[in-house]
Design a protein around this motif. Structure first.
Motif, short mmCIF file in Angstrom:
data_model
loop_
_atom_site.label_atom_id
_atom_site.label_comp_id
_atom_site.label_asym_id
_atom_site.label_seq_id
_atom_site.Cartn_x
_atom_site.Cartn_y
_atom_site.Cartn_z
N LEU A 1 0.87 -1.17 0.00
CA LEU A 1 0.00 0.00 0.00
C LEU A 1 0.91 1.22 0.00
N CYS A 2 0.85 2.03 -1.06
CA CYS A 2 1.78 3.14 -1.26
C CYS A 2 1.05 4.46 -1.04
N LEU A 3 1.35 5.11 0.07
CA LEU A 3 0.59 6.29 0.51
C LEU A 3 1.38 7.55 0.20
N HIS A 4 0.72 8.47 -0.47
CA HIS A 4 1.42 9.64 -1.04
C HIS A 4 1.66 10.73 -0.01
N PRO A 5 2.64 11.61 -0.28
CA PRO A 5 2.85 12.78 0.57
C PRO A 5 1.86 13.89 0.23
N THR A 6 1.95 14.99 0.96
CA THR A 6 1.12 16.16 0.68
C THR A 6 1.37 16.64 -0.74
N TYR B 1 -5.48 10.37 -0.66
CA TYR B 1 -5.83 10.78 0.71
C TYR B 1 -6.94 11.82 0.61
N PRO B 2 -7.85 11.88 1.58
CA PRO B 2 -8.93 12.87 1.52
C PRO B 2 -8.44 14.28 1.25
N THR B 3 -9.05 14.91 0.26
CA THR B 3 -8.83 16.28 -0.24
C THR B 3 -7.72 16.36 -1.28
N ALA C 1 3.09 -1.48 3.91
CA ALA C 1 2.71 -0.10 3.61
C ALA C 1 3.95 0.77 3.62
N ILE C 2 3.97 1.78 2.76
CA ILE C 2 5.08 2.71 2.68
C ILE C 2 4.53 4.10 2.41
N GLY C 3 5.19 5.12 2.95
CA GLY C 3 4.77 6.49 2.68
C GLY C 3 5.85 7.48 3.07
N HIS C 4 5.78 8.65 2.46
CA HIS C 4 6.67 9.76 2.77
C HIS C 4 5.86 10.91 3.33
N SER C 5 6.35 11.52 4.40
CA SER C 5 5.74 12.70 5.02
C SER C 5 4.30 12.37 5.44
N LEU C 6 3.30 13.03 4.89
CA LEU C 6 1.90 12.65 5.18
C LEU C 6 1.72 11.14 5.01
#
Length: 296
Positions: A62-67, A102-104, A149-154
């Motif tokens: 699961l690859c979660l994006h930054p802001t 991510y929401p918004t 899962a992996i993500g940067h910042s947010l």
């Protein structure tokens, strides 16, 4: 207490997955999907499928994006900075990867009305991510026992928060994702208080680190004995590095208590708020060690 309650069966509706787009990216297939995370909410995500021998299943991330306004497109290599393209890069290493908005951000439109039932954007994202794990487990290409899962910042703290509530995530990588609340801008927690994150930090806990009912040492420790890797740069102005070191030092005995001290790893690149090439390579090697098995 801070994010609001985790939803239960009342929101676990059919995913109703639709493929909106499918393109080739080298030897990969990239699909844009939409799916229901709750009866009233559909989420868009990019799914990367690597080439697999017949009957073989791959680990998944699961690859979660930054802001960033581009949302999922940042990590799918469709824009933004090159050091954020981990959904593509991990697929090139043989993982099935899923990158939701991510929401918004991206295509995810919401205005956080109270009647929607969410007390924080953080919990809303956690629930979306839990349903995204449901989606990954439903895919015939995925070994459902090897998901991370992996993500940067947010995305970094989003991955951590999700993993606390989602035991199916066996390995977690957080780049520039956290520090102790007392060392976040010298204890000024305003940055955590928007509707997109955790507004109760302001309305209930008065942005006071001393009043917060949790902090990141507990978040890291709660992941034990699962595998957790952080890349926390020395010059990160968002998440002060000495506060990261405090968290790792506090959580290490818990991993040791479980007999898995090696499952907690931290590196401290000499960079700013970034996920540099060498750090990503070390993170990917960590994931390979924990999620790839010969012959599976």
């Amino acid at each position: 207490a801070v994010m609001g309650p985790l939803p239960g069966k009342e929101l676990r509706c059919p995913l109703n997955v639709r493929v909106e787009e499918e393109v080739r990216v080298g030897d990969l297939v990239r699909k844009k999907l939409t799916y229901n995370t709750s009866p009233k909410q559909r989420v868009a995500a990019y799914l990367f499928l690597p080439p697999l021998p017949a009957g073989r299943r791959a680990p998944a991330m699961l690859c979660l994006h930054p802001t960033g306004e581009l949302g999922k497109g940042i990590v799918a290599a469709l824009g933004g900075r090159p050091h954020r393209q981990y959904a593509l890069e991990l697929a090139q290493r043989g993982y099935v990867t899923l990158a939701p908005d991510y929401p918004t951000f991206g295509e995810y439109r919401c205005d956080f009305k109270p009647e929607d039932g969410w007390q924080s954007g953080s919990m809303r994202a956690i629930w979306d991510n839990i349903r995204s794990v449901d989606l990954l487990q439903s895919l015939p290409e995925v070994d459902d026992a090897r998901i991370g899962a992996i993500g940067h910042s947010l995305g970094g703290h989003n991955a951590m928060f999700t993993a606390v509530f989602e035991p199916r995530l066996k390995a977690v990588v957080s780049s520039c994702g956290f520090t102790r609340f007392h060392k976040y801008y010298e204890g000024n927690l305003t940055g955590w208080t928007s509707p997109r994150y955790m507004p109760r930090i302001a309305t209930v806990y008065e942005k006071n680190p001393d009043r917060m009912p949790f902090d990141f040492p507990e978040i890291v420790a709660a992941l034990a004995p699962r595998a957790f890797f952080t890349s926390s740069p020395l010059q990160d102005s968002n998440f002060e590095v000495s506060g990261v070191r405090d968290c790792i030092a506090a959580a290490q005995p818990i991993f040791a208590l479980h007999g898995k001290p090696q499952n907690l790893q931290a590196i401290y690149p000499d960079s700013e708020h970034d996920f540099p090439d060498e750090a990503r390579e070390q993170a990917y090697a960590f994931l390979d060690h924990h999620l790839k098995r010969t012959g599976k």
